[in-house]
Write a protein that holds these residues in place. Structure first.
Motif, short mmCIF file in Angstrom:
data_model
loop_
_atom_site.label_atom_id
_atom_site.label_comp_id
_atom_site.label_asym_id
_atom_site.label_seq_id
_atom_site.Cartn_x
_atom_site.Cartn_y
_atom_site.Cartn_z
N SER A 1 -9.12 0.58 -7.63
CA SER A 1 -8.68 0.40 -6.24
C SER A 1 -9.34 1.45 -5.34
N PRO A 2 -9.43 1.18 -4.02
CA PRO A 2 -10.08 2.12 -3.10
C PRO A 2 -9.44 3.51 -3.14
N LYS A 3 -10.29 4.53 -3.05
CA LYS A 3 -9.81 5.90 -2.98
C LYS A 3 -9.37 6.23 -1.55
N LYS A 4 -8.67 7.36 -1.40
CA LYS A 4 -8.16 7.74 -0.08
C LYS A 4 -9.28 7.91 0.92
N GLY A 5 -10.40 8.52 0.49
CA GLY A 5 -11.50 8.76 1.42
C GLY A 5 -12.21 7.52 1.86
N LEU B 1 -1.65 -5.34 -8.33
CA LEU B 1 -0.63 -4.96 -9.30
C LEU B 1 0.03 -3.63 -8.97
N TRP B 2 -0.67 -2.80 -8.22
CA TRP B 2 -0.15 -1.49 -7.84
C TRP B 2 -0.29 -1.31 -6.32
N GLU B 3 0.53 -0.41 -5.82
CA GLU B 3 0.49 -0.08 -4.39
C GLU B 3 0.45 1.43 -4.24
N SER C 1 -3.86 -2.46 -4.84
CA SER C 1 -5.06 -2.43 -5.68
C SER C 1 -5.78 -3.77 -5.60
N VAL C 2 -6.92 -3.86 -6.31
CA VAL C 2 -7.76 -5.06 -6.19
C VAL C 2 -7.00 -6.32 -6.60
N ARG D 1 -10.92 1.66 9.10
CA ARG D 1 -12.25 1.45 8.49
C ARG D 1 -12.08 1.39 6.98
N ASN D 2 -12.70 0.38 6.39
CA ASN D 2 -12.70 0.21 4.94
C ASN D 2 -14.13 0.44 4.44
N LEU D 3 -14.35 1.57 3.78
CA LEU D 3 -15.68 1.93 3.28
C LEU D 3 -15.87 1.53 1.83
#
Length: 453
Positions: free
Chosen positions: A68-72, A161-163, A157-158, A97-99
């Motif tokens: 899943s995407p990291k905080k940064g 399953l998790w938040e 997550s992708v 923004r989603n990097l």
């Protein structure tokens, strides 16, 4: 427990940041468990196989969490206005923004005070490597200065399953000022505003005051002021407008005592008073007068020296926007003594207070009689709606008849006291809360038109 283990568990504690399983993961485990139970009911299956299947599912979910995407890779920026008007909706913009290389579904909550309407959570989603702007609407119901610091974001997550929750520090100071609706309506067209409010302005007779401008004729204007030359030229009825001499001194007194904290239909008495104060201040500054403001309760709370020009309105707003009612009786003696030292020139003293409380002040009349020699005095208050309703109630029971009698007695007392004060040249006006601003402006204009200053 070691420090390392505390930090690891801290990632799963849902405060400023954390990780939670979603309903999808819980349902998936539930369905799997039910399926294994049914299989075990009709055929033999070892506990080792059940454990291995659950572990594999859990590991797969952890892989989804790791990818899943990291905080940064997610950034949030909030745009807040520096000032918000009390009771009016404001739109807040949040830029996202989603990097990352993944589709992201998220929701967020802003760190708004409890006196703000909070339409949270706000939901959104973004494609990979994209940016977007999302907005929400909020209303502030109490004046003051507020620090809005954090923005709390949860994203999935992708596979969902998790938040995860992360927190962004976006410090911003917001000032909630009085409602300027009445002020703006007056500044757009003073004549139309007051006629719309049902208040007829006294006109200056021809030849008195200063010529102000030629404008369109509106109902209520003196037909003798029609400018026939301009009417024929423009083919529209035009009228001459005369204004009193400019540069008079207006001092606005704001009672912040106990009774001004009483709640009304929309806010407290003080809230309504401040809305009216800003409106009458704008009217006086627009006319070229000098305006000063004095707020008080048991002691002097705020004092703004006299000045002219519309830029002075912002100075007054900065001084009074965070005023609060104190649980004490107002000290009128201290206020009038202070006036003797700061207001040497002849002025219009416009006091916003609770009329009933003011009439019970024994020493106030003697102080005002001395001030009356050098100043013009006008007190503005709000009608006591519950008292008027009790006086109009049907006396269906003995108790209702007693309440009605007491209410009528208080109304009669107020009328007699007001008549006594008005015989001394001290004008008192009570208006419904929704038309307090219009009545205050009308009273100010009427005194100015009489050229008594």
């Amino acid at each position: 427990m070691t420090k390392l283990s505390k930090n690891w568990w801290g990632r799963f504690l849902f405060r400023d940041r954390g990780i939670l399983p979603t309903k999808r993961l819980l349902i998936l485990f539930g369905v799997l468990s039910m399926g294994l139970f049914m299989i075990g009911f009709f055929s033999e299956i070892s506990w080792r196989a059940v454990i291995i299947i659950n572990i594999l599912l859990f590991l797969a979910s952890l892989l989804d969490l790791l990818l899943s995407p990291k905080k940064g890779e997610l950034t949030f920026e909030r745009e807040l206005p520096e000032q918000m008007e009390r009771g009016l909706p404001n739109e807040i913009q949040v830029k996202v923004r989603n990097l990352s290389q993944h589709f992201v579904s998220y929701k967020f909550m802003d760190d708004l005070p409890q006196t703000f309407e909070c339409p949270f959570p706000v939901f959104g989603h973004m494609q990979k490597e994209s940016s977007a702007s999302i907005s929400y609407e909020t209303t502030a119901w109490q004046r003051g200065r507020y620090e809005i610091i954090k923005l709390y974001v949860r994203y999935k997550s992708v596979l969902g399953l998790w938040e995860k929750q992360t927190t962004f520090d976006l410090p911003k100071t917001v000032k909630v000022i009085p409602d300027l609706t009445e002020t703006k309506r007056y500044l757009e067209s003073a004549q139309r505003y007051l006629l719309y409010e049902g208040t007829k302005i006294r006109k200056l007779q021809k030849g008195t005051g200063e010529f102000s401008q030629i404008r369109r004729y509106v109902p209520g204007d003196d037909p003798r002021m029609i400018n026939w030359r301009q009417t024929a030229k423009l083919r529209e009825v035009m009228t001459n407008e005369y204004a009193p001499e400019h540069g008079k001194y207006i001092m606005i007194l704001i009672d912040c005592g106990r009774m001004m904290g009483a709640e009304l239909a929309k806010g407290s008495r003080l809230e309504r008073v401040l809305d009216a104060v800003v409106a009458v201040t704008a009217a006086a500054l627009q006319k070229g007068d000098y305006v000063s403001v004095l707020a008080f309760s048991k002691e002097i709370k705020k004092y703004v020296p006299p000045a002219k020009g519309m830029e002075h309105l912002q100075t007054i707003l900065e001084a009074i926007y965070d005023l609060e009612a104190d649980p004490v009786e107002p000290n009128y003696a201290a206020v009038f003594a202070f006036l003797e030292t700061v207001q040497k020139k002849r002025s219009l003293l416009l006091l916003f207070s609770d009329v009933r409380t003011f009439l019970h002040e024994e020493m106030a009349l003697s102080y005002l009689q001395s001030l009356r020699r050098r100043h013009q005095f006008l007190i503005m208050g709000m009608e006591d709606l519950p008292l008027l309703e009790r006086a109009d109630d049907e006396p269906v029971t003995v108790q209702a008849a007693m309440i009605k009698s007491i209410a009528q007695q208080q109304i009669l007392f107020k009328k007699l006291e007001k008549a006594k004060w008005e015989r001394q040249g001290l004008q008192l006006i009570e208006a419904p809360e929704e038309s307090l601003a219009a009545s205050a402006i009308s009273g100010y204009i009427e005194i100015m038109n009489r050229n008594v200053l």
